[in-house]
Design an enzyme around this catalytic site. Structure first.
Site, PDB file in Angstrom:
ATOM      1  N   SER A   1       1.206  -1.388  -0.280  1.00 20.76           N
ATOM      2  CA  SER A   1       0.019   0.485  -0.335  1.00 20.76           C
ATOM      3  C   SER A   1       0.608   0.828  -0.205  1.00 20.76           C
ATOM      4  O   SER A   1       1.787   1.485  -1.154  1.00 20.76           O
ATOM      5  CB  SER A   1      -1.187  -0.189   1.165  1.00 20.76           C
ATOM      6  OG  SER A   1      -1.941   0.889   1.058  1.00 20.76           O
TER       7      SER A   1
ATOM      8  N   HIS B   1      -4.928  -1.393  -4.103  1.00 24.90           N
ATOM      9  CA  HIS B   1      -5.334  -1.657  -4.302  1.00 24.90           C
ATOM     10  C   HIS B   1      -7.110  -1.344  -5.808  1.00 24.90           C
ATOM     11  O   HIS B   1      -7.968  -0.815  -5.109  1.00 24.90           O
ATOM     12  CB  HIS B   1      -6.144  -0.727  -2.554  1.00 24.90           C
ATOM     13  CG  HIS B   1      -5.622  -0.612  -1.517  1.00 24.90           C
ATOM     14  ND1 HIS B   1      -5.428  -1.938  -0.419  1.00 24.90           N
ATOM     15  CD2 HIS B   1      -4.480   0.139  -1.339  1.00 24.90           C
ATOM     16  CE1 HIS B   1      -4.212  -1.682   0.232  1.00 24.90           C
ATOM     17  NE2 HIS B   1      -4.839  -0.418  -0.378  1.00 24.90           N
TER      18      HIS B   1
END
Length: 162
Positions: free
Chosen positions: A121, A155
């Protein structure tokens, strides 16, 4: 050889395939893996999970803290690691904190010396020139370290906004 493993999201399963792969890149039986968890304000839960996972694989985990009292030797700890792992969280705050402390320069030196860089991330975004982040809402772009050309969007497959 310079290597970066940018991971799109967090591993919330008990599967350790990705961690095994990262450790295998070192070619060592007991690699030193150092965590930078500033993007999540050094959340103790995530740090404990990191230690559990990498200890179970025979690695020697450590972490560098930049919150509270910052201990001498953090630069040396990063420079002596075989792997530097960056956790997820707020990318914009992470980059500002690192630049203020000079972590960006230490990471560049470690990378040039062959330390394997990785993260998920925010920890994936940080290695690129820029990345798509929810640290800026609605989704925005944050400038990162620039070790890799281009942009990174974690994501992408799991968050429809991206």
């Amino acid at each position: 050889m310079k290597q970066i493993v940018a991971i799109g999201g967090t591993n919330e399963t008990n599967e350790l395939g990705l961690e095994k792969y990262i450790l295998s890149l070192t070619g060592k039986t007991n690699p030193k893996v150092c965590l930078l968890m500033q993007a999540s304000a050094e959340d103790a839960k995530y740090i404990a999970i990191f230690y559990d996972r990498f200890l179970s694989l025979g690695a020697t985990p450590s972490n560098v803290s930049l919150f509270g009292v910052v201990k001498d030797g953090w630069k040396e700890k990063l420079l002596s690691a075989d792997v530097i792992y960056v956790g997820g969280g707020n990318t914009k705050s992470l980059m500002a904190l690192w630049r203020d402390w000079g972590v960006d320069k230490v990471l560049k030196q470690a990378y040039e010396n062959g330390t394997i860089m990785c993260g998920s991330s925010a920890g994936g975004i940080c290695w690129f020139e820029q990345g798509c982040t929810d640290s800026i809402w609605p989704l925005g772009v944050v400038n990162a370290l620039g070790f890799l050309n281009g942009s990174f969007c974690p994501h992408l497959d799991t968050e429809k906004e991206r």
